[in-house]
Design an enzyme around this catalytic site. Sequence first.
Site, PDB file in Angstrom:
ATOM      1  N   GLU A 198       0.922  -1.108   0.079  1.00  0.00           N
ATOM      2  CA  GLU A 198       0.165   0.050  -0.220  1.00  0.00           C
ATOM      3  C   GLU A 198       0.908   1.405  -0.092  1.00  0.00           C
ATOM      4  O   GLU A 198       0.449   2.198  -0.406  1.00  0.00           O
ATOM      5  CB  GLU A 198      -0.769   0.021   1.225  1.00  0.00           C
ATOM      6  CG  GLU A 198      -1.907   1.073   1.193  1.00  0.00           C
ATOM      7  CD  GLU A 198      -2.960   0.749   2.323  1.00  0.00           C
ATOM      8  OE1 GLU A 198      -3.642  -0.334   2.200  1.00  0.00           O
ATOM      9  OE2 GLU A 198      -3.522   1.455   2.972  1.00  0.00           O
TER      10      GLU A 198
ATOM     11  N   ASP B 250      -2.294  -3.184   2.859  1.00  0.00           N
ATOM     12  CA  ASP B 250      -2.775  -3.421   4.563  1.00  0.00           C
ATOM     13  C   ASP B 250      -4.048  -4.173   4.656  1.00  0.00           C
ATOM     14  O   ASP B 250      -4.925  -4.578   3.540  1.00  0.00           O
ATOM     15  CB  ASP B 250      -3.299  -1.890   5.097  1.00  0.00           C
ATOM     16  CG  ASP B 250      -1.965  -0.940   4.979  1.00  0.00           C
ATOM     17  OD1 ASP B 250      -1.038  -1.494   4.733  1.00  0.00           O
ATOM     18  OD2 ASP B 250      -2.382  -0.010   5.585  1.00  0.00           O
TER      19      ASP B 250
ATOM     20  N   TYR C 199       5.993   5.449  12.322  1.00  0.00           N
ATOM     21  CA  TYR C 199       4.789   5.530  11.387  1.00  0.00           C
ATOM     22  C   TYR C 199       3.702   6.450  12.292  1.00  0.00           C
ATOM     23  O   TYR C 199       3.319   6.001  13.199  1.00  0.00           O
ATOM     24  CB  TYR C 199       4.253   4.399  10.946  1.00  0.00           C
ATOM     25  CG  TYR C 199       3.248   4.425   9.872  1.00  0.00           C
ATOM     26  CD1 TYR C 199       3.781   5.107   8.670  1.00  0.00           C
ATOM     27  CD2 TYR C 199       1.992   4.126  10.025  1.00  0.00           C
ATOM     28  CE1 TYR C 199       2.896   5.362   7.377  1.00  0.00           C
ATOM     29  CE2 TYR C 199       1.189   4.339   9.016  1.00  0.00           C
ATOM     30  CZ  TYR C 199       1.664   4.887   7.504  1.00  0.00           C
ATOM     31  OH  TYR C 199       0.558   5.262   6.765  1.00  0.00           O
TER      32      TYR C 199
END
Length: 856
Positions: free
Chosen positions: A7, A152, A363
């Site tokens: 992704e 994901d 992240y």
Amino acid sequence: MKLVVTEKNDAAQQIARLLANAGKPKQDKVYDTPVYRFTVDGEEWVNIGLRGHILAPDFARELHYSKKEGWTAVTAEGEILPASLPDTLARPPYDTKRKPFLKDGVDIKGWKVPSLPYLIWAPIEKQPAEKGIIRALKNLAKKADSIVIATDFDREGELIGSDALRQMREVAPDTPVSRARYSAFTKPEIEHAFNNLVDLDQNLADAGESRQYIDLIWGAVLTRYLTMARFGGLGNVRSAGRVQTPTLAIVVEKERERNAFVPEDYWVLSGALAPKGSDDDGFKVTHATARFTDEQKANAAFDHVRDAKVATVTNVERKSRTNKPPVPFNTTSLQTAAAAEGIGPARTMRLAESLYMDGLISYPRVDNTVYPKSLDLKDVVKTLSAVPQYRPVCTDLLSKASLTATRGKQETTDHPPIYPTGAADPDKLEGPAWRLYNLIARRFLATLSEPSVTESTKFSFDVEGEPFSASGTVLVKPGFRAIYPYGMKKDEQLPALEVGDSCDVRKMDLEAKQTEPPARYSQGRLIAEMEKRGLGTKSTRASIIQRLYDVKYLKNDPCEPSQLGMAIIDALTKYAPHITSPDMTAVLESDMTRVAAGEDTQDDVVRHSRTLLSGMIDALIEHKDDLGDAIADAVTADAKVGVCPKCGRDLVMKTSAKNRSSFIGCMGWPDCDVTYPVPSRVKVIPIEGEQGVCPVCGAPRIKCQPFRSRAYEICVNPACETNREPDVKVGECPVCAAAGKHGDLIAHKSERTGKRFIRCENYDVCSVSYPLPQRGELHATGETCPDCGAPIVEVVTQRGPWRICVNMDCPGKEKKAAAKGRGTSRKTKGGSKGTAKSSSKSTSKSASKGGKRSSK
DNA sequence: GCAAGGTC
């Protein structure tokens, strides 16, 4: 060759790292898109990361809007309706002969407008949104022997994978495709996923696509309706949507509560006591009845104690309290914590993104609040000990045999909670970026720290028969508070007293007060409220709130709805209540679940949603004019800055048609010609009540908020006595001097425009003039610029005095700008628009200042 | 000049 599609770039890189078993993966580029090449058991693999969705749904081509034609539904042949609808879509259940909304094809400022009832049923197509990535994807797919979709593991991930597959199928129709499902970037998890490949779940992808379609249909139809009901001019979109409208409704609802609030009177009896014989100011005591609602009773109690001299301690209560350290940050808790520190959610995400790209934090889009076992906590602490401010706490933590971290309630395993991955240098980060990093780093250390212990004391007193009490709280063991002071209350220390001790009464006061209306939402609390009601996702909430500000439905912080925002909610609540409630999202969620489970189809769910909207459009169209008037009134009310001193009508902010600059004008125009200039590059905030009228000239007073400096208030009338400044001689006119006559250069403030500038005293014949800074106190220095000979003036602002050559084209300025610009170029790139603008002036200064300020 | 959802 095996092609793995993820992704995002980050995931492609991590999976390559975890699976490569013959040397490290090599980074390569295909049409500017990074890919990772490596081998697994002798087989060649390539990983490519997408950028989220690569296709965007939109209405069929003939329904596209263009800059030239606007929101047209007119086909090339002049036909209003598209020739045919896909078979999968039902025919619209409405009478196409009925009078359409804003008559089709009618020009409104040159735009042709489609029939809204038709737009509801218009076919939707998906168009490429990431052309570069799609090209790279197809290029690799052509060469691949097999393909693994590794996006994901959630609904949107399945849809992104399905869209990618559709693109690849165009060039590789027969290549075998499978799906890897993983929820953590650890070696066992990723290996397990790739050893147990499954098929892409088309039902799940369809569920996601239904969400896309329904959002587009409702959003576009209602946005066009609101925008066209009363055309507000270019750039004035009135938007609506499944998430933004209920969010706005939350804020409006709170404002209604505030408006309906009736304040109640109450009285507070309080005073100050000091230990007998001491000479300090004493501590605060309050009557045991914290709020008297009966004035007579309050007065009676006050009469008993107003002349009291002595208070006696009747009871002592000591309680010690242990406060647990905070849990790890996920996106939402970071946003709310940062909002409390004055960094709004949208800005937080921008800053977090760039800290992440610089390798300073993990992240930033994550729900998880539990550190994974694979995260080496000690290693992170070691990294952080490179930052001087954190070193003592790091040393302390590293001396322990093992570290235990707090755990939050939400546990997912896709990403770790947000934690620092690198040591930042406060001098190299801009102020807000450092403040956010500092918050994240301190939060991380706090989650590993001991609880803090506070001790609170409550004394009860008797004062002439009236009961009083005092309480204080003291931090006795700092624990995590040593590193994490955010939101901490100040110590309130009370003297050591025991039962029977007496105190001197220093003073007694009875204060009349009123209950306050419920508080507005801060941006942080609004984020939390959205999450509670199931609105938006961690990645979208910040930008949705920002959108509400951009379309001027919301203003100020804490969030306050504008009149326009209230009018929009009013109208939609009446005629399309569905869109104003979080229930729409809840219903959508359950529909999605059924589609994913194969119990319902995408077509059915989307058609049902279309029918629902169709049922509302009649009422909306019928009341279009009412709504248009309401919007127009609200916009005028929002623009109001005061009352015209000449004719008594409203003065409003207007935009000049000529140069798009703002000015204040009378609503009575053209009967009344009163206008006032407005300082450029400031946000104008009206002042309500008496304060908003100049006592000297009767014109409105306004608050001006310049970008990133302190706001000030002025009377808008430049000719007003309060705006007058004496003329200052700042030098001599070089042109007049060359012609053999004398001319003083005078700093002068125009009574017409309010602008300050320098002109030659012989201005009727001599054209020499220079611009001046508009704010700050002006002083002549008597000096001239060594580079160009123009006068040098001193300007005193809140930041202190500075000197400047008044010549804009002075050759000395370019030299300076060039010297300054070099050192700061890196920062202007990653930052917001605002930071880019202010780069050369303030970057270096604010960076070091910001660092010191927040390193508590 | 449309939404919300990914990600940059």
